[in-house]
Design a protein around this motif. Structure first.
Motif, PDB file in Angstrom:
ATOM      1  N   GLY A  51       0.789  -1.227   0.000  1.00  0.00           N
ATOM      2  CA  GLY A  51       0.000   0.000   0.000  1.00  0.00           C
ATOM      3  C   GLY A  51       0.819   1.273   0.000  1.00  0.00           C
ATOM      4  N   ASP A  52       1.764   1.406   0.939  1.00  0.00           N
ATOM      5  CA  ASP A  52       2.553   2.638   1.040  1.00  0.00           C
ATOM      6  C   ASP A  52       3.372   2.881  -0.220  1.00  0.00           C
ATOM      7  OD1 ASP A  52       1.540   3.073   3.549  1.00  0.00           O
ATOM      8  OD2 ASP A  52       3.267   2.219   4.607  1.00  0.00           O
ATOM      9  N   ALA A  53       3.994   1.816  -0.732  1.00  0.00           N
ATOM     10  CA  ALA A  53       4.805   1.960  -1.943  1.00  0.00           C
ATOM     11  C   ALA A  53       3.935   2.334  -3.135  1.00  0.00           C
ATOM     12  CB  ALA A  53       5.562   0.662  -2.226  1.00  0.00           C
ATOM     13  N   MET A  54       2.753   1.757  -3.226  1.00  0.00           N
ATOM     14  CA  MET A  54       1.847   2.069  -4.330  1.00  0.00           C
ATOM     15  C   MET A  54       1.416   3.531  -4.284  1.00  0.00           C
ATOM     16  SD  MET A  54       1.275  -0.567  -6.361  1.00  0.00           S
ATOM     17  CE  MET A  54      -0.335  -0.306  -7.094  1.00  0.00           C
ATOM     18  N   GLY A 102      -0.199   1.446 -15.280  1.00  0.00           N
ATOM     19  CA  GLY A 102      -1.053   0.270 -15.204  1.00  0.00           C
ATOM     20  C   GLY A 102      -0.437  -0.814 -14.343  1.00  0.00           C
ATOM     21  N   ALA A 103      -1.091  -1.966 -14.308  1.00  0.00           N
ATOM     22  CA  ALA A 103      -0.662  -3.038 -13.418  1.00  0.00           C
ATOM     23  C   ALA A 103       0.740  -3.534 -13.754  1.00  0.00           C
ATOM     24  CB  ALA A 103      -1.664  -4.195 -13.479  1.00  0.00           C
ATOM     25  N   GLN A 104       1.001  -3.829 -15.032  1.00  0.00           N
ATOM     26  CA  GLN A 104       2.305  -4.379 -15.383  1.00  0.00           C
ATOM     27  C   GLN A 104       3.412  -3.347 -15.198  1.00  0.00           C
ATOM     28  OE1 GLN A 104       2.724  -7.735 -16.103  1.00  0.00           O
ATOM     29  NE2 GLN A 104       4.792  -7.069 -15.599  1.00  0.00           N
ATOM     30  N   GLU A 105       3.118  -2.094 -15.527  1.00  0.00           N
ATOM     31  CA  GLU A 105       4.119  -1.051 -15.302  1.00  0.00           C
ATOM     32  C   GLU A 105       4.410  -0.904 -13.817  1.00  0.00           C
ATOM     33  OE1 GLU A 105       4.911   3.714 -16.155  1.00  0.00           O
ATOM     34  OE2 GLU A 105       3.031   2.772 -16.760  1.00  0.00           O
ATOM     35  N   MET A 106       3.378  -1.017 -12.988  1.00  0.00           N
ATOM     36  CA  MET A 106       3.584  -0.877 -11.550  1.00  0.00           C
ATOM     37  C   MET A 106       4.394  -2.044 -10.994  1.00  0.00           C
ATOM     38  SD  MET A 106       3.123   1.328  -9.235  1.00  0.00           S
ATOM     39  CE  MET A 106       1.849   2.392  -9.913  1.00  0.00           C
ATOM     40  N   SER A 121       6.777  -3.502 -12.565  1.00  0.00           N
ATOM     41  CA  SER A 121       8.148  -3.150 -12.921  1.00  0.00           C
ATOM     42  C   SER A 121       8.684  -2.030 -12.032  1.00  0.00           C
ATOM     43  CB  SER A 121       8.209  -2.733 -14.394  1.00  0.00           C
ATOM     44  OG  SER A 121       9.528  -2.441 -14.793  1.00  0.00           O
ATOM     45  N   LEU A 122       7.866  -1.033 -11.752  1.00  0.00           N
ATOM     46  CA  LEU A 122       8.292   0.083 -10.905  1.00  0.00           C
ATOM     47  C   LEU A 122       8.572  -0.380  -9.477  1.00  0.00           C
ATOM     48  CD1 LEU A 122       5.764   2.787 -12.148  1.00  0.00           C
ATOM     49  CD2 LEU A 122       8.248   2.841 -12.463  1.00  0.00           C
ATOM     50  N   LEU A 123       7.717  -1.225  -8.953  1.00  0.00           N
ATOM     51  CA  LEU A 123       7.938  -1.754  -7.606  1.00  0.00           C
ATOM     52  C   LEU A 123       9.257  -2.512  -7.533  1.00  0.00           C
ATOM     53  CD1 LEU A 123       4.331  -3.034  -6.800  1.00  0.00           C
ATOM     54  CD2 LEU A 123       5.552  -1.254  -5.533  1.00  0.00           C
ATOM     55  N   PHE A 124       9.549  -3.265  -8.581  1.00  0.00           N
ATOM     56  CA  PHE A 124      10.769  -4.078  -8.587  1.00  0.00           C
ATOM     57  C   PHE A 124      12.011  -3.208  -8.693  1.00  0.00           C
ATOM     58  CE2 PHE A 124      13.966  -6.689 -10.824  1.00  0.00           C
ATOM     59  CZ  PHE A 124      14.083  -7.722  -9.911  1.00  0.00           C
ATOM     60  N   HIS A 125      12.020  -2.265  -9.635  1.00  0.00           N
ATOM     61  CA  HIS A 125      13.224  -1.485  -9.895  1.00  0.00           C
ATOM     62  C   HIS A 125      13.419  -0.332  -8.913  1.00  0.00           C
ATOM     63  CE1 HIS A 125      14.616  -3.435 -13.540  1.00  0.00           C
ATOM     64  NE2 HIS A 125      13.375  -3.470 -13.975  1.00  0.00           N
ATOM     65  N   GLU A 126      12.341   0.251  -8.440  1.00  0.00           N
ATOM     66  CA  GLU A 126      12.479   1.427  -7.588  1.00  0.00           C
ATOM     67  C   GLU A 126      12.331   1.118  -6.105  1.00  0.00           C
ATOM     68  OE1 GLU A 126      10.520   4.943  -8.778  1.00  0.00           O
ATOM     69  OE2 GLU A 126      10.923   4.671 -10.916  1.00  0.00           O
ATOM     70  N   ARG A 127      11.675   0.003  -5.763  1.00  0.00           N
ATOM     71  CA  ARG A 127      11.477  -0.331  -4.352  1.00  0.00           C
ATOM     72  C   ARG A 127      12.010  -1.709  -3.989  1.00  0.00           C
ATOM     73  NH1 ARG A 127       8.206   3.512  -1.891  1.00  0.00           N
ATOM     74  NH2 ARG A 127       8.495   5.394  -3.154  1.00  0.00           N
ATOM     75  N   ALA A 128      12.625  -2.401  -4.951  1.00  0.00           N
ATOM     76  CA  ALA A 128      13.162  -3.752  -4.713  1.00  0.00           C
ATOM     77  C   ALA A 128      12.093  -4.687  -4.160  1.00  0.00           C
ATOM     78  CB  ALA A 128      14.367  -3.701  -3.772  1.00  0.00           C
ATOM     79  N   MET A 129      10.865  -4.497  -4.610  1.00  0.00           N
ATOM     80  CA  MET A 129       9.746  -5.330  -4.179  1.00  0.00           C
ATOM     81  C   MET A 129       9.298  -6.194  -5.353  1.00  0.00           C
ATOM     82  SD  MET A 129       7.611  -2.408  -2.060  1.00  0.00           S
ATOM     83  CE  MET A 129       6.294  -3.526  -1.561  1.00  0.00           C
ATOM     84  N   SER A 130       9.368  -7.491  -5.176  1.00  0.00           N
ATOM     85  CA  SER A 130       8.937  -8.420  -6.215  1.00  0.00           C
ATOM     86  C   SER A 130       7.497  -8.822  -5.923  1.00  0.00           C
ATOM     87  CB  SER A 130       9.853  -9.648  -6.244  1.00  0.00           C
ATOM     88  OG  SER A 130       9.554 -10.474  -7.341  1.00  0.00           O
ATOM     89  N   VAL A 131       6.589  -8.285  -6.719  1.00  0.00           N
ATOM     90  CA  VAL A 131       5.153  -8.443  -6.463  1.00  0.00           C
ATOM     91  C   VAL A 131       4.491  -9.038  -7.699  1.00  0.00           C
ATOM     92  CG1 VAL A 131       3.036  -7.265  -5.762  1.00  0.00           C
ATOM     93  CG2 VAL A 131       5.257  -6.393  -5.003  1.00  0.00           C
TER      94      VAL A 131
END
Length: 230
Positions: free
Chosen positions: A87-90, A101-105, A107-117
């Motif tokens: 939630g906070d990262a989103m 969109g979902a797929q871009e997010m 990728s963003l979570l992975f590259h910018e927050r090191a979160m694999s979702v």
């Protein structure tokens, strides 16, 4: 030397020198870079053979997994994110990328927050908290927009044309937008600052590879995405 054993034997037994592992200070930077490209554990171990002396050291899957976990590089199932945990990262990322969109997010979570979702978790988040955004995406509305390029090779747009797949032909093309020239990135000998594409799955590898290469050459770009999703 690895040729004396099969690839599977090397992966399972730490190569010719079980118990004599490749120095962590040598392989850890490469592990991080390869992990950022979302390669499998097996692929990473095999690619690491190019970065240490296999005639003196070994590295199998079991030891690699221990090292990877110790570095905090966890796979999607290991991170076990939920709608609530992202939630906070989103919220933070949506302030910067309001139309992602979902797929871009993912990728963003992975590259910018090191979160694999997983994409399903992100979709569940959007369904719960971003009903209007989901409705807009489903409407498939196209908006005419201006974009700016600093000059030649500043921005490439990439996409895949699958209408000829019945003939066994799929065209994945990059266009240099400033000049309109059709070209392939690997033929240039240099990289554009940013790539751009729609969020089709055929473009994920370009996004990951282009971002990794930029971060490799400029460590200050860690945590950024060198790609623009349309």
């Amino acid at each position: 030397m690895l040729g004396l054993l099969s690839i599977d034997e090397c992966l399972q037994t730490d190569g010719l020198y079980p118990g004599v592992f490749a120095p962590l200070e040598v392989i850890s930077p490469h592990i991080f870079q390869l992990w950022k490209t979302r390669q499998t554990d097996k692929q990473i171990v095999q690619n690491l053979w190019n970065h240490y002396d296999t005639s003196h050291y070994g590295l199998g899957l079991m030891k690699f997994v221990q090292i990877q976990v110790g570095m905090g590089l966890l796979h999607t199932w290991q991170q076990s994110h939920t709608v609530e945990s992202i939630g906070d990262a989103m919220i933070d990322l949506q302030e910067i990328y309001p139309n992602a969109g979902a797929q871009e997010m993912v990728s963003l979570l992975f590259h910018e927050r090191a979160m694999s979702v997983s994409r399903n978790i992100v979709m569940a988040y959007f369904t719960k908290y971003e009903v209007d955004l989901v409705r807009q995406c489903k409407a498939c509305r196209l908006w005419r927009k201006w974009f700016w390029a600093a000059g030649v090779n500043d921005l490439f747009a990439v996409n895949q044309h699958n209408k000829w797949l019945r003939f066994g032909l799929a065209l994945h093309t990059g266009i240099e937008l400033f000049s309109g020239c059709i070209m392939w990135m690997q033929e240039l000998g240099h990289m554009p600052m940013v790539t751009q594409s729609d969020p089709g799955s055929e473009n994920f590898s370009i996004t990951n590879a282009h971002t990794m290469l930029h971060q490799w050459h400029d460590p200050t770009l860690q945590g950024t995405l060198q790609h623009c999703w349309m």
